[in-house]
Write a protein that holds these residues in place. Sequence first.
Motif, mmCIF file in Angstrom:
data_model
loop_
_atom_site.group_PDB
_atom_site.id
_atom_site.type_symbol
_atom_site.label_atom_id
_atom_site.label_comp_id
_atom_site.label_asym_id
_atom_site.label_seq_id
_atom_site.Cartn_x
_atom_site.Cartn_y
_atom_site.Cartn_z
ATOM 1 N N LEU A 90 -2.232 0.086 -2.993
ATOM 2 C CA LEU A 90 -1.119 -0.371 -2.155
ATOM 3 C C LEU A 90 -1.266 -1.857 -1.824
ATOM 4 O O LEU A 90 -1.330 -2.248 -0.661
ATOM 5 C CB LEU A 90 -1.076 0.405 -0.828
ATOM 6 C CG LEU A 90 -0.662 1.860 -0.798
ATOM 7 C CD1 LEU A 90 -1.794 2.758 -1.228
ATOM 8 C CD2 LEU A 90 -0.205 2.243 0.604
ATOM 9 N N VAL A 92 -0.268 -5.607 -0.980
ATOM 10 C CA VAL A 92 0.921 -6.229 -0.407
ATOM 11 C C VAL A 92 1.724 -6.876 -1.537
ATOM 12 O O VAL A 92 1.175 -7.582 -2.384
ATOM 13 C CB VAL A 92 0.526 -7.285 0.644
ATOM 14 C CG1 VAL A 92 1.743 -8.104 1.066
ATOM 15 C CG2 VAL A 92 -0.116 -6.609 1.849
ATOM 16 N N SER A 93 3.041 -6.627 -1.568
ATOM 17 C CA SER A 93 3.881 -7.217 -2.620
ATOM 18 C C SER A 93 5.288 -7.412 -2.095
ATOM 19 O O SER A 93 5.881 -6.511 -1.510
ATOM 20 C CB SER A 93 3.900 -6.326 -3.873
ATOM 21 O OG SER A 93 4.441 -5.057 -3.588
ATOM 22 N N GLU A 94 5.798 -8.595 -2.275
ATOM 23 C CA GLU A 94 7.178 -8.903 -1.916
ATOM 24 C C GLU A 94 7.760 -9.813 -2.982
ATOM 25 O O GLU A 94 7.029 -10.444 -3.754
ATOM 26 C CB GLU A 94 7.257 -9.522 -0.532
ATOM 27 C CG GLU A 94 6.328 -10.695 -0.305
ATOM 28 C CD GLU A 94 6.261 -11.093 1.167
ATOM 29 O OE1 GLU A 94 7.162 -10.706 1.928
ATOM 30 O OE2 GLU A 94 5.318 -11.797 1.545
ATOM 31 N N SER A 138 5.611 9.702 -2.121
ATOM 32 C CA SER A 138 5.608 9.020 -0.827
ATOM 33 C C SER A 138 6.984 9.060 -0.198
ATOM 34 O O SER A 138 8.008 8.958 -0.886
ATOM 35 C CB SER A 138 5.172 7.563 -0.980
ATOM 36 O OG SER A 138 5.249 6.891 0.266
ATOM 37 N N VAL A 140 8.009 6.705 1.409
ATOM 38 C CA VAL A 140 8.467 5.311 1.401
ATOM 39 C C VAL A 140 9.702 5.136 0.517
ATOM 40 O O VAL A 140 10.465 4.184 0.689
ATOM 41 C CB VAL A 140 7.326 4.374 0.933
ATOM 42 C CG1 VAL A 140 7.109 4.473 -0.562
ATOM 43 C CG2 VAL A 140 7.603 2.919 1.318
ATOM 44 N N GLN A 145 9.470 0.198 3.452
ATOM 45 C CA GLN A 145 8.672 -0.680 4.295
ATOM 46 C C GLN A 145 8.645 -2.071 3.660
ATOM 47 O O GLN A 145 8.730 -2.197 2.437
ATOM 48 C CB GLN A 145 7.235 -0.131 4.426
ATOM 49 C CG GLN A 145 7.179 1.231 5.058
ATOM 50 C CD GLN A 145 5.789 1.835 5.053
ATOM 51 O OE1 GLN A 145 5.577 2.903 5.584
ATOM 52 N NE2 GLN A 145 4.831 1.177 4.433
ATOM 53 N N ARG A 147 7.164 -5.601 2.293
ATOM 54 C CA ARG A 147 5.966 -6.022 1.560
ATOM 55 C C ARG A 147 5.398 -4.909 0.689
ATOM 56 O O ARG A 147 4.213 -4.825 0.450
ATOM 57 C CB ARG A 147 4.881 -6.525 2.528
ATOM 58 C CG ARG A 147 5.406 -7.612 3.424
ATOM 59 C CD ARG A 147 4.480 -8.138 4.496
ATOM 60 N NE ARG A 147 3.207 -7.534 4.660
ATOM 61 C CZ ARG A 147 2.066 -8.227 4.844
ATOM 62 N NH1 ARG A 147 2.095 -9.542 4.817
ATOM 63 N NH2 ARG A 147 0.933 -7.625 5.062
ATOM 64 N N ASP A 148 6.282 -4.031 0.197
ATOM 65 C CA ASP A 148 5.829 -2.863 -0.567
ATOM 66 C C ASP A 148 6.622 -2.653 -1.849
ATOM 67 O O ASP A 148 6.706 -1.519 -2.337
ATOM 68 C CB ASP A 148 5.965 -1.592 0.280
ATOM 69 C CG ASP A 148 4.708 -1.263 1.058
ATOM 70 O OD1 ASP A 148 3.652 -1.830 0.751
ATOM 71 O OD2 ASP A 148 4.783 -0.443 1.985
ATOM 72 N N TYR A 151 4.595 -0.926 -4.823
ATOM 73 C CA TYR A 151 4.178 0.436 -4.470
ATOM 74 C C TYR A 151 5.388 1.367 -4.394
ATOM 75 O O TYR A 151 5.372 2.475 -4.937
ATOM 76 C CB TYR A 151 3.440 0.414 -3.137
ATOM 77 C CG TYR A 151 3.040 1.779 -2.632
ATOM 78 C CD1 TYR A 151 1.964 2.459 -3.189
ATOM 79 C CD2 TYR A 151 3.733 2.395 -1.585
ATOM 80 C CE1 TYR A 151 1.592 3.717 -2.735
ATOM 81 C CE2 TYR A 151 3.368 3.642 -1.118
ATOM 82 C CZ TYR A 151 2.296 4.304 -1.693
ATOM 83 O OH TYR A 151 1.932 5.542 -1.230
ATOM 84 N N MET A 152 6.443 0.925 -3.709
ATOM 85 C CA MET A 152 7.637 1.759 -3.576
ATOM 86 C C MET A 152 8.234 2.094 -4.939
ATOM 87 O O MET A 152 8.646 3.231 -5.197
ATOM 88 C CB MET A 152 8.672 1.051 -2.701
ATOM 89 C CG MET A 152 9.928 1.861 -2.445
ATOM 90 S SD MET A 152 11.030 1.010 -1.306
ATOM 91 C CE MET A 152 12.442 2.115 -1.359
ATOM 92 N N ARG A 192 -5.397 -1.782 5.336
ATOM 93 C CA ARG A 192 -4.256 -2.582 4.882
ATOM 94 C C ARG A 192 -3.488 -3.221 6.040
ATOM 95 O O ARG A 192 -2.625 -4.053 5.830
ATOM 96 C CB ARG A 192 -3.324 -1.693 4.060
ATOM 97 C CG ARG A 192 -2.248 -2.442 3.292
ATOM 98 C CD ARG A 192 -1.494 -1.475 2.400
ATOM 99 N NE ARG A 192 -0.490 -2.160 1.605
ATOM 100 C CZ ARG A 192 0.783 -2.335 1.982
ATOM 101 N NH1 ARG A 192 1.193 -1.873 3.145
ATOM 102 N NH2 ARG A 192 1.639 -2.965 1.195
#
Length: 253
Positions: A90, A92-94, A138, A140, A145, A147-148, A151-152, A192
Motif C-alpha cells: 500500500l 502512497v500514490s497520487e 478492499s 476502498v 481514500q 493518496r491511494d 492500491y485502489m 502507513r
Amino acid sequence: MQLIGKTAVVTGGGRGIGRAYCERLAADGANVVALDVEDTSAMIATLAKGGEHLAITCDVGAPEQIAAAAKQVLARLGRCDIFVNNAAILPVSELKTVTSELWQRVQAVNVEPLVLFAQAFVPAMAEAGWGRIVSTGSSVTLHPQTRDIAYMTSKGSIHALTRALANELGDLGITVNAIAPTVVKTEGFVARTPAGGPSAEDMMQRIVSQQTIKRACTPKDVANALAFLVSEDADFITGQILHVDGGRTRSGA
C-alpha cells in the motif's frame, strides 16, 4: 475441523490478516502453507497441530519466485485445495507523483499472483473436482481514500478478476470469491499513517463512526469470513465480493 486433509496456501501469511487466515485454516484442520517476503517459520510453529504446515519465503511480485513456490507446494503436499491471494502493498500514490515503476510494482504484487498461482494450482483442483480461491479485496473500491490510486486500482482489478475466474472455473467445481474488508488495524495500517497527519487511532475512529457496528474490524473478523467461503456451506457461492465492514457499505451505497 472441517478442512482435514485439505491444503491451503496463503500469500502474505506472516502477519495481520494473512496470519489470522493461517491460524483459522489450521484450527479447522487444513495443512497450511504461509508464503511471505519474510521468514514465517516462527509463526508456522505456533499453528494448531494436526496438519502439515510449511513456511515459504517468496516475493509474489517476482513471477520466478511464484513458480518456485508453487512447485515446492506441489512437490511437498501434492496439491493446493484452497488458495488465498492476500499479499499486498500500500505505498502512497497520487496522480501528481506516482511513477511507472511504483504503479507496475503494486499491480505485480497485488494482482498478478492471483492469475499465476491459479494457473499452477487449478489443474489439481479440477482433477479433484473441488477447489476454493479467495482473495483479499478492499472496501476502498467503494469508499475511496486519498493518496491511494495504485492500491485502489489493484483492488478493483482483484474484484474483476474474481468474477472472471468464477465464470471460467465454475464447471470444474472451483469457487472463486473475494473478501472486501474495511480498514483493519494491522501493523501495516499503523506504519502507513502519515507523519504530521491524523493518528491511526483517529483515522480508525472516523471509519468506525460510518459503520452500523461501532467497533474496529479485526483480522479475526476477516478470517471468519474466509472460513465460511472455503467451507462446504459455501459450495453454491462464487463470483462474489463479501464486504466485511460492520455495515459501512449498505444497500444503495
